[in-house]
Design an enzyme around this catalytic site. Structure first.
Site, short mmCIF file in Angstrom:
data_model
loop_
_atom_site.label_atom_id
_atom_site.label_comp_id
_atom_site.label_asym_id
_atom_site.label_seq_id
_atom_site.Cartn_x
_atom_site.Cartn_y
_atom_site.Cartn_z
N THR A 1 26.07 -16.22 117.57
CA THR A 1 27.35 -15.64 117.99
C THR A 1 28.38 -16.75 118.18
O THR A 1 28.09 -17.94 118.02
CB THR A 1 27.19 -14.88 119.32
OG1 THR A 1 26.93 -15.81 120.38
CG2 THR A 1 26.03 -13.88 119.24
N LYS B 1 16.58 -10.32 132.54
CA LYS B 1 16.45 -9.41 131.42
C LYS B 1 15.19 -8.54 131.52
O LYS B 1 15.18 -7.39 131.08
CB LYS B 1 16.45 -10.20 130.10
CG LYS B 1 17.79 -10.86 129.79
CD LYS B 1 18.92 -9.84 129.74
CE LYS B 1 20.24 -10.46 129.31
NZ LYS B 1 21.34 -9.45 129.20
N SER C 1 16.94 -8.36 126.34
CA SER C 1 16.65 -9.49 125.47
C SER C 1 15.15 -9.51 125.21
O SER C 1 14.37 -9.02 126.02
CB SER C 1 17.08 -10.80 126.13
OG SER C 1 16.62 -11.92 125.39
N ASN D 1 26.63 -4.65 128.31
CA ASN D 1 26.43 -5.82 127.48
C ASN D 1 26.75 -7.14 128.18
O ASN D 1 26.23 -8.18 127.80
CB ASN D 1 27.28 -5.70 126.20
CG ASN D 1 27.31 -6.97 125.39
OD1 ASN D 1 26.32 -7.32 124.74
ND2 ASN D 1 28.43 -7.68 125.43
N TYR E 1 17.36 -16.31 133.57
CA TYR E 1 17.75 -15.40 132.49
C TYR E 1 16.59 -14.47 132.13
O TYR E 1 16.76 -13.25 132.03
CB TYR E 1 18.19 -16.20 131.27
CG TYR E 1 18.64 -15.35 130.10
CD1 TYR E 1 19.91 -14.80 130.08
CD2 TYR E 1 17.80 -15.11 129.02
CE1 TYR E 1 20.34 -14.01 129.00
CE2 TYR E 1 18.21 -14.34 127.94
CZ TYR E 1 19.49 -13.79 127.94
OH TYR E 1 19.90 -13.02 126.89
#
Length: 259
Positions: free
Chosen positions: A198, A167, A148, A96, A163
Site C-alpha cells: 500500500t 487483530k 489481519s 478499516n 498489532y
C-alpha cells in the site's frame, strides 16, 4: 434474482473508516462502483475529502467525508448522526482504521501498546456499537471488520505483539457480534489480509530488506497483494451475494496461512 444482481449496491449507504487511502480507499471504491453511496470517515479530513470527491466524480454516487477519531465515542456518535441526517440509513460498515507498531515486546511502552489496542480493537467496537444500534432498528445490515492474518498467526521476523493481539481481538469480536446480532438480520464478518503493498508499506518492499525477503519467501504466491485485490471480497460481503454468511474470517494472503 440473477446471481450478478445480488452484487448490486445501488442506493445503499456504506461507511468506511480509515477510508481516505490504502486498503480502505480501494474497498470503498469497489462498493462505489457497485452503486453504493460512500461515507469516508477518517482522521485525515483533507484526504478523505479528496477521496470522496474522486468517488463522486468517477462513480456517479454520493460521497461525503467526515473527520472522526475511532477512539473517541462522541466523535463516533456524531459521525453516525451525520450519516443519518444525510442519508437516513446505514447499510454497510467497513471497520478499516488501524495502525501497527514494530517493536520488541520488552521495549514497548504501555502507552504504545495501548495506542495500538485502542485504535485497532476498541475503535472497531465503538464504531460497531454505534452503527449496530442503527442496524438493529433497521433490522438489517452488514458489518465487515478488517483484521489481519496476524490475528491468526504470529509474524516473523518482525516483532509486533500489540498489532497481532489487536487483530486477534478483532476476529473474536467479529464472531461475538455475529452471534449476538444474527437475530436482527445483521451480518458481521472479517477480512484478514496478508502482506499488502500500500501507500504506507510500499517503502518496505522497495527497500527489499531481509524482512521483506522473509515475507515473500513464506508467501506461496511469492509476492505481496495490492489493495485492489480486496475489492472482490469487500463487495461480496457487503452485498446480498453473502446473505447466509456471518461470523466468518476471509484470509486474503497469497496462501501464507495455508502453509
Amino acid at each position: 434474482m440473477k446471481v450478478l444482481d445480488k452484487f448490486n449496491l445501488k442506493d445503499k449507504v456504506s461507511i468506511v473508516t480509515g477510508g481516505a487511502m490504502g486498503l480502505g480507499k480501494e474497498m470503498g471504491r469497489a462498493l462505489a462502483q457497485a452503486g453504493s453511496n460512500i461515507v469516508i470517515a477518517d482522521l485525515n479530513f483533507e484526504e478523505a475529502a479528496k477521496t470522496a470527491n474522486e468517488f463522486q466524480k468517477n462513480e456517479g454516487i454520493k460521497a461525503i467525508p467526515v473527520r472522526m477519531d475511532v477512539t473517541e465515542e462522541d466523535q463516533v456518535n456524531d459521525m453516525v448522526n451525520t450519516v443519518l441526517n444525510q442519508f437516513g440509513k446505514i447499510d454497510v460498515l467497513f471497520n478499516n482504521a488501524g495502525i501497527t507498531n514494530l517493536e520488541k515486546a520488552e521495549n514497548t511502552s504501555f502507552e504504545d501498546w495501548y495506542k495500538v489496542i485502542n485504535i485497532n480493537l476498541n475503535g472497531v467496537f465503538l464504531v460497531s456499537k454505534a452503527v449496530g444500534k442503527v442496524m438493529i432498528k433497521q433490522k438489517k445490515g452488514s458489518i465487515i471488520n478488517i483484521s489481519s492474518m496476524s490475528g491468526i498467526i504470529a509474524n516473523i521476523p518482525q516483532c509486533q505483539a500489540s498489532y497481532n493481539t489487536s487483530k486477534s481481538g478483532v476476529i473474536m469480536l467479529t464472531k461475538s457480534l455475529a452471534l449476538e446480532w444474527a437475530q436482527h438480520n445483521i451480518r458481521v464478518n472479517t477480512i484478514a489480509p496478508g502482506y499488502m503493498k500500500t501507500e504506507l508499506t510500499k517503502s518496505y518492499f522497495e527497500e527489499n530488506s531481509d524482512m521483506v525477503k522473509t515475507w515473500i519467501d513464506l508467501t506461496p504466491m511469492k509476492r505481496p497483494g495490492i489493495p485492489e485485490e480486496l475489492g472482490g471480497i469487500a463487495l461480496y460481503l457487503a452485498s446480498e451475494a453473502s446473505s447466509f454468511v456471518t461470523g466468518s474470517v476471509y484470509t486474503v494472503d497469497g496462501g501464507y496461512t495455508a502453509v
